[in-house]
Design a protein around this motif. Structure first.
Motif, PDB file in Angstrom:
ATOM      1  N   LEU A 132       0.832  -1.205   0.000  1.00  0.00           N
ATOM      2  CA  LEU A 132       0.000   0.000   0.000  1.00  0.00           C
ATOM      3  C   LEU A 132       0.867   1.257   0.000  1.00  0.00           C
ATOM      4  CD1 LEU A 132      -2.967   0.844  -0.014  1.00  0.00           C
ATOM      5  CD2 LEU A 132      -2.877   0.974   2.484  1.00  0.00           C
ATOM      6  N   GLU A 133       2.050   1.187   0.622  1.00  0.00           N
ATOM      7  CA  GLU A 133       2.959   2.337   0.604  1.00  0.00           C
ATOM      8  C   GLU A 133       3.464   2.599  -0.813  1.00  0.00           C
ATOM      9  OE1 GLU A 133       6.139   2.072   3.344  1.00  0.00           O
ATOM     10  OE2 GLU A 133       4.863   2.028   5.137  1.00  0.00           O
ATOM     11  N   VAL A 134       3.712   1.549  -1.558  1.00  0.00           N
ATOM     12  CA  VAL A 134       4.143   1.724  -2.943  1.00  0.00           C
ATOM     13  C   VAL A 134       3.007   2.331  -3.769  1.00  0.00           C
ATOM     14  CG1 VAL A 134       5.176   0.610  -4.943  1.00  0.00           C
ATOM     15  CG2 VAL A 134       5.662  -0.262  -2.652  1.00  0.00           C
ATOM     16  N   LEU A 135       1.781   1.872  -3.527  1.00  0.00           N
ATOM     17  CA  LEU A 135       0.639   2.459  -4.221  1.00  0.00           C
ATOM     18  C   LEU A 135       0.505   3.933  -3.889  1.00  0.00           C
ATOM     19  CD1 LEU A 135      -2.006  -0.395  -3.815  1.00  0.00           C
ATOM     20  CD2 LEU A 135      -1.078   0.478  -5.971  1.00  0.00           C
ATOM     21  N   ALA A 136       0.776   4.297  -2.637  1.00  0.00           N
ATOM     22  CA  ALA A 136       0.711   5.708  -2.248  1.00  0.00           C
ATOM     23  C   ALA A 136       1.773   6.519  -2.970  1.00  0.00           C
ATOM     24  CB  ALA A 136       0.876   5.845  -0.735  1.00  0.00           C
ATOM     25  N   ALA A 137       2.947   5.920  -3.206  1.00  0.00           N
ATOM     26  CA  ALA A 137       3.993   6.632  -3.938  1.00  0.00           C
ATOM     27  C   ALA A 137       3.616   6.834  -5.400  1.00  0.00           C
ATOM     28  CB  ALA A 137       5.311   5.850  -3.846  1.00  0.00           C
ATOM     29  N   ILE A 138       2.742   5.974  -5.937  1.00  0.00           N
ATOM     30  CA  ILE A 138       2.327   6.078  -7.336  1.00  0.00           C
ATOM     31  C   ILE A 138       1.117   6.978  -7.488  1.00  0.00           C
ATOM     32  CG2 ILE A 138       1.467   4.776  -9.329  1.00  0.00           C
ATOM     33  CD1 ILE A 138       3.033   2.370  -8.288  1.00  0.00           C
ATOM     34  N   TYR A 139       0.087   6.756  -6.652  1.00  0.00           N
ATOM     35  CA  TYR A 139      -1.186   7.451  -6.820  1.00  0.00           C
ATOM     36  C   TYR A 139      -1.423   8.573  -5.817  1.00  0.00           C
ATOM     37  CZ  TYR A 139      -2.442   3.670  -9.991  1.00  0.00           C
ATOM     38  OH  TYR A 139      -2.464   2.789 -11.035  1.00  0.00           O
ATOM     39  N   GLY A 140      -0.576   8.677  -4.819  1.00  0.00           N
ATOM     40  CA  GLY A 140      -0.809   9.675  -3.778  1.00  0.00           C
ATOM     41  C   GLY A 140      -1.474   9.029  -2.573  1.00  0.00           C
ATOM     42  N   THR A 141      -1.257   9.622  -1.402  1.00  0.00           N
ATOM     43  CA  THR A 141      -1.776   9.037  -0.162  1.00  0.00           C
ATOM     44  C   THR A 141      -3.290   9.013  -0.144  1.00  0.00           C
ATOM     45  OG1 THR A 141       0.192   9.873   0.988  1.00  0.00           O
ATOM     46  CG2 THR A 141      -1.674   9.189   2.345  1.00  0.00           C
ATOM     47  N   GLY A 142      -3.931  10.086  -0.604  1.00  0.00           N
ATOM     48  CA  GLY A 142      -5.388  10.143  -0.571  1.00  0.00           C
ATOM     49  C   GLY A 142      -6.032   9.090  -1.435  1.00  0.00           C
ATOM     50  N   GLU A 143      -5.515   8.910  -2.633  1.00  0.00           N
ATOM     51  CA  GLU A 143      -6.078   7.918  -3.544  1.00  0.00           C
ATOM     52  C   GLU A 143      -5.829   6.508  -3.018  1.00  0.00           C
ATOM     53  OE1 GLU A 143      -7.890   7.241  -7.520  1.00  0.00           O
ATOM     54  OE2 GLU A 143      -7.656   8.996  -6.240  1.00  0.00           O
ATOM     55  N   ALA A 144      -4.599   6.242  -2.571  1.00  0.00           N
ATOM     56  CA  ALA A 144      -4.273   4.901  -2.095  1.00  0.00           C
ATOM     57  C   ALA A 144      -5.048   4.554  -0.830  1.00  0.00           C
ATOM     58  CB  ALA A 144      -2.773   4.783  -1.842  1.00  0.00           C
ATOM     59  N   GLY A 145      -5.400   5.558  -0.041  1.00  0.00           N
ATOM     60  CA  GLY A 145      -6.145   5.298   1.185  1.00  0.00           C
ATOM     61  C   GLY A 145      -7.533   4.747   0.951  1.00  0.00           C
ATOM     62  N   GLN A 146      -8.053   4.866  -0.264  1.00  0.00           N
ATOM     63  CA  GLN A 146      -9.389   4.352  -0.570  1.00  0.00           C
ATOM     64  C   GLN A 146      -9.350   2.923  -1.112  1.00  0.00           C
ATOM     65  OE1 GLN A 146     -12.080   7.134  -2.630  1.00  0.00           O
ATOM     66  NE2 GLN A 146     -10.417   8.620  -2.588  1.00  0.00           N
ATOM     67  N   PHE A 147      -8.158   2.391  -1.396  1.00  0.00           N
ATOM     68  CA  PHE A 147      -8.080   1.049  -1.952  1.00  0.00           C
ATOM     69  C   PHE A 147      -8.545   0.020  -0.920  1.00  0.00           C
ATOM     70  CE2 PHE A 147      -4.429   2.301  -5.028  1.00  0.00           C
ATOM     71  CZ  PHE A 147      -5.362   2.941  -5.828  1.00  0.00           C
ATOM     72  N   LEU A 148      -9.065  -1.079  -1.432  1.00  0.00           N
ATOM     73  CA  LEU A 148      -9.599  -2.139  -0.578  1.00  0.00           C
ATOM     74  C   LEU A 148      -8.669  -3.351  -0.604  1.00  0.00           C
ATOM     75  CD1 LEU A 148     -13.283  -1.961  -1.876  1.00  0.00           C
ATOM     76  CD2 LEU A 148     -12.333  -0.827   0.143  1.00  0.00           C
ATOM     77  N   PRO A 149      -8.368  -3.928   0.546  1.00  0.00           N
ATOM     78  CA  PRO A 149      -7.489  -5.111   0.570  1.00  0.00           C
ATOM     79  C   PRO A 149      -8.200  -6.340   0.010  1.00  0.00           C
ATOM     80  CG  PRO A 149      -8.295  -4.637   2.770  1.00  0.00           C
ATOM     81  CD  PRO A 149      -8.766  -3.508   1.901  1.00  0.00           C
ATOM     82  N   VAL A 150      -7.423  -7.198  -0.638  1.00  0.00           N
ATOM     83  CA  VAL A 150      -7.934  -8.431  -1.232  1.00  0.00           C
ATOM     84  C   VAL A 150      -7.119  -9.586  -0.681  1.00  0.00           C
ATOM     85  CG1 VAL A 150      -8.166  -9.759  -3.360  1.00  0.00           C
ATOM     86  CG2 VAL A 150      -8.741  -7.337  -3.350  1.00  0.00           C
ATOM     87  N   CYS A 151      -7.808 -10.639  -0.281  1.00  0.00           N
ATOM     88  CA  CYS A 151      -7.102 -11.818   0.228  1.00  0.00           C
ATOM     89  C   CYS A 151      -7.984 -13.042   0.051  1.00  0.00           C
ATOM     90  CB  CYS A 151      -6.737 -11.636   1.700  1.00  0.00           C
ATOM     91  SG  CYS A 151      -5.729 -12.986   2.363  1.00  0.00           S
ATOM     92  N   ALA A 152      -7.417 -14.078  -0.543  1.00  0.00           N
ATOM     93  CA  ALA A 152      -8.144 -15.340  -0.715  1.00  0.00           C
ATOM     94  C   ALA A 152      -7.128 -16.465  -0.869  1.00  0.00           C
ATOM     95  CB  ALA A 152      -9.070 -15.278  -1.932  1.00  0.00           C
ATOM     96  N   GLU A 153      -7.501 -17.656  -0.441  1.00  0.00           N
ATOM     97  CA  GLU A 153      -6.595 -18.795  -0.504  1.00  0.00           C
ATOM     98  C   GLU A 153      -7.327 -20.041  -0.972  1.00  0.00           C
ATOM     99  OE1 GLU A 153      -3.693 -19.640   2.500  1.00  0.00           O
ATOM    100  OE2 GLU A 153      -4.044 -17.699   3.474  1.00  0.00           O
ATOM    101  N   SER A 154      -6.581 -20.928  -1.575  1.00  0.00           N
ATOM    102  CA  SER A 154      -7.051 -22.261  -1.924  1.00  0.00           C
ATOM    103  C   SER A 154      -5.871 -23.198  -1.697  1.00  0.00           C
ATOM    104  CB  SER A 154      -7.525 -22.292  -3.384  1.00  0.00           C
ATOM    105  OG  SER A 154      -6.427 -22.261  -4.263  1.00  0.00           O
TER     106      SER A 154
END
Length: 621
Positions: free
Chosen positions: A207-229
């Motif tokens: 998420l820190e890398v995303l903030a460096a690309i899109y900015g802190t405000g934009e990255a703060g709205q992203f949603l975490p994804v996690c799934a396993e099989s």
């Protein structure tokens, strides 16, 4: 004597280099991936003139001794594969042993490297596959530093077809950002002509890398994804539907840390969003898949950017479920049954008296639908109330189910014009139409005594606005509208480069942009034909569509793209219009040189003859 000869090593290396090193960005990709494989925790990239003049990649990885430094330039020399069966369990990013040899075949390369257990390093210079100096001792910190100068100096044809410095720099920035997202535990930086373009922290947080690309405000709205099989683990982040972009270049896919392209997994992500995405918008996402390397073949593409999964269907289903689950947890699920129609603006509900329809109906329709004439200053861009049109497939079915009906073709346009109509002009037939009314809030119904006409009000208004705006743009009559709050703009690097490369032309049309920090633009003004529209969405679409042909008229192409985006102001489907507004729109349509197709090529008019209707009702056979 036979005609077949074995190529010289130098020629073979130059030919092979064409598969690995297409442009400076591919050179950066190979070198940074080598740094990752060397266990580096810090990787810095510095370029000059878009990487054409110079590329320097330095890391703090394991380094090489004198023998390995020389052997690294030999083709198919690698430390990552020892046995044939190792190909089926590849865990490193590189494995073919051809990156350095390919780069050295078309550039001047200086390699400096030092293992951590040695007091000094070693330097080797190679130019066009020929070692010109070294190995010789050199002082340096532990790690490796590779300098690539004068790329394609000995292949002028390849050099000729490189794009502008700004475009090549944007491609390098995009490559570095993708690599940094794949390895968030590594601090990656990019300098261009002494100016820092990108820097990741290397703390292992994607998420820190995303903030460096899109900015802190934009990255703060992203949603975490996690799934396993049992076979896969999917992690990452996805943007909310409101963060979707006009460009596809905001999707990042990784398999075991390797950046890849996979149409199947991309469609799985889109499927996870379902109806939440607007037509023509693409999600922002970072999806990282961890899996047994024996279940994926990474050796099927020259750039190693495409892979083949043993069970892609199972993985795609897992990705789709993960995306959908993340959206549902964020309470973003869409219930179409409970969707309520949005109220129309009060200005739209006011009927325009018939006697007030002026001689120029285009202005009348625009004013009646969107208020009075614009002022010269606008506040921050706002999002207009929209009602989504019916799916394109439904609209197409209307025409497909009527084999004898359809929008008039270009040839029919001349015939419909009558004897007095000029070639290529609609003639008097549109002017003879009598308005019947509006159907389904989307279609205008009219007739001329012989035929019934169904007119798509959105497509018709789009055509009217497009012709009106195009004429103003060609005449350079567009005025800039200053934004009271300048708009910061975050786009994909290649889209940003297109806008910046043509900033002077855009400025002549009232669209003024300037640099704003690292890798961002600031919009100061927009063309008055865009006033009141969603400027951010329009700029994203403009940048993604701004592909200028070589030797083409830059001003004409830019004017056409701006006019196309301005058509977003057209009246939408499911929008009730008054009789005077419908009449004014028909009159405006009749004055156009091509009233049969919208600017995107879709038909505007469907014509049903009396015979078509009688056959439909079985009155005749």
């Amino acid at each position: 004597m036979g005609r077949i000869r074995v190529m010289s090593e130098a020629l073979a290396n130059q030919i092979a280099a064409g598969e690995v090193v297409e442009r400076p960005a591919s050179c950066v990709k190979e070198l940074v991936e080598n740094s990752f494989d060397a266990g580096a925790r810090h990787v810095s990239v510095a370029i000059e003139e878009g990487g054409i003049r110079s590329i320097v990649v330095q890391d703090d990885g394991c380094g090489m001794d004198e023998e390995d430094a020389v052997l690294a330039f030999a083709r198919h020399a690698t430390s990552k594969l020892l046995r044939p069966q190792d190909l089926f369990s590849i865990r490193t990013l590189g494995f073919r042993g051809e990156a350095l040899a390919s780069i050295a075949a078309v550039a001047r390369v200086v390699l400096r490297t030092r293992p951590a257990d040695r007091e000094g390093g070693v330097e080797v210079r190679v130019e066009g596959t020929n070692r010109v100096e070294g190995p010789r001792p050199v002082g340096m910190p532990p790690g490796t530093r590779i300098e690539v100068r004068d790329l394609f100096f000995n292949t002028p044809a390849r050099l000729k077809y490189l794009r502008t410095v700004a475009t090549e720099q944007a491609r390098i920035l995009e490559v570095v950002q993708r690599l940094a997202l794949g390895r968030p535990e590594v601090a990656v930086s990019l300098m261009a002509d002494g100016r820092r373009l990108f820097q990741s922290g290397g703390r292992g947080e994607r998420l820190e890398v995303l903030a460096a690309i899109y900015g802190t405000g934009e990255a703060g709205q992203f949603l975490p994804v996690c799934a396993e099989s049992p076979d896969y683990r999917v992690t990452g982040y996805i943007g909310r539907p409101t963060q979707a972009r006009a460009s596809r270049h905001h999707g990042y896919l990784y398999v075991n840390g390797r950046t890849i392209r996979s149409p199947g997994l991309h469609q799985a992500v889109v499927a996870g969003y379902g109806p939440r995405l607007m037509v023509g918008r693409h999600p922002v996402y970072v999806i990282a898949v961890e899996m047994d390397p024996r279940l994926v073949d990474v050796n099927i593409h020259p750039h190693k950017s495409e892979v083949r999964f043993s069970e892609e269907r199972d993985l795609a289903a897992l990705v789709a479920r993960a995306v959908e689950g993340a959206l549902e947890q964020a309470a973003l699920a869409v219930s179409l049954a409970r969707r309520q129609p949005r109220p129309r603006p009060a200005a739209v509900q006011q009927a325009l008296p018939l006697e007030r329809v002026p001689r120029h109906p285009v202005a009348a329709v625009a004013e009646s639908l969107y208020g009075a004439a614009p002022v010269r200053h606008a506040s921050a861009p706002s999002v207009r109330e929209r009602v989504e049109p019916p799916p394109a497939s439904e609209a197409e079915n209307v025409t497909e189910n009527q084999p004898e009906a359809g929008g008039p073709t270009a040839e029919e346009a001349v015939r419909l014009g009558g004897a007095g109509g000029q070639e290529g002009q609609p003639g008097p037939w549109l002017q003879r139409l009598r308005l019947v009314g509006q159907a389904l809030g989307t279609y205008i119904i009219a007739e001329d005594g012989e035929h019934l006409y169904i007119i798509d009000q959105h497509a018709a208004h789009e055509r009217v606005l497009y012709e009106r705006f195009s004429e103003r743009l060609r005449a350079r009559e567009v005025q800039p509208v200053a934004l009271l709050s300048p708009l910061p703009l975050d786009l994909a690097p290649r889209d940003m480069a297109r806008l910046w490369e043509h900033r002077r032309v855009l400025g002549d049309f009232g669209l003024q942009v300037e640099e704003f920090g690292t890798g961002h633009l600031l919009v100061r003004s927009v063309p008055d034909v865009w006033e009141g529209l969603d400027v951010r969405a329009l700029l994203e679409a403009l940048a993604a569509d701004l592909h200028l042909p070589d030797g083409g008229d830059v001003y004409a192409v830019v004017a056409d793209r701006i006019a196309l985006q301005a058509c977003k102001a057209a009246v939408k489907a499911n929008h009730r219009m008054s009789e005077p507004e419908l009449t004014a729109l028909l009159e405006a349509l009749a004055e156009l040189p091509d009233p049969f197709h919208c600017p995107h090529g879709r038909p505007i008019v469907i014509r049903l003859s009396n015979r078509d209707l009688e056959k439909g009702f079985r009155r005749i056979v």
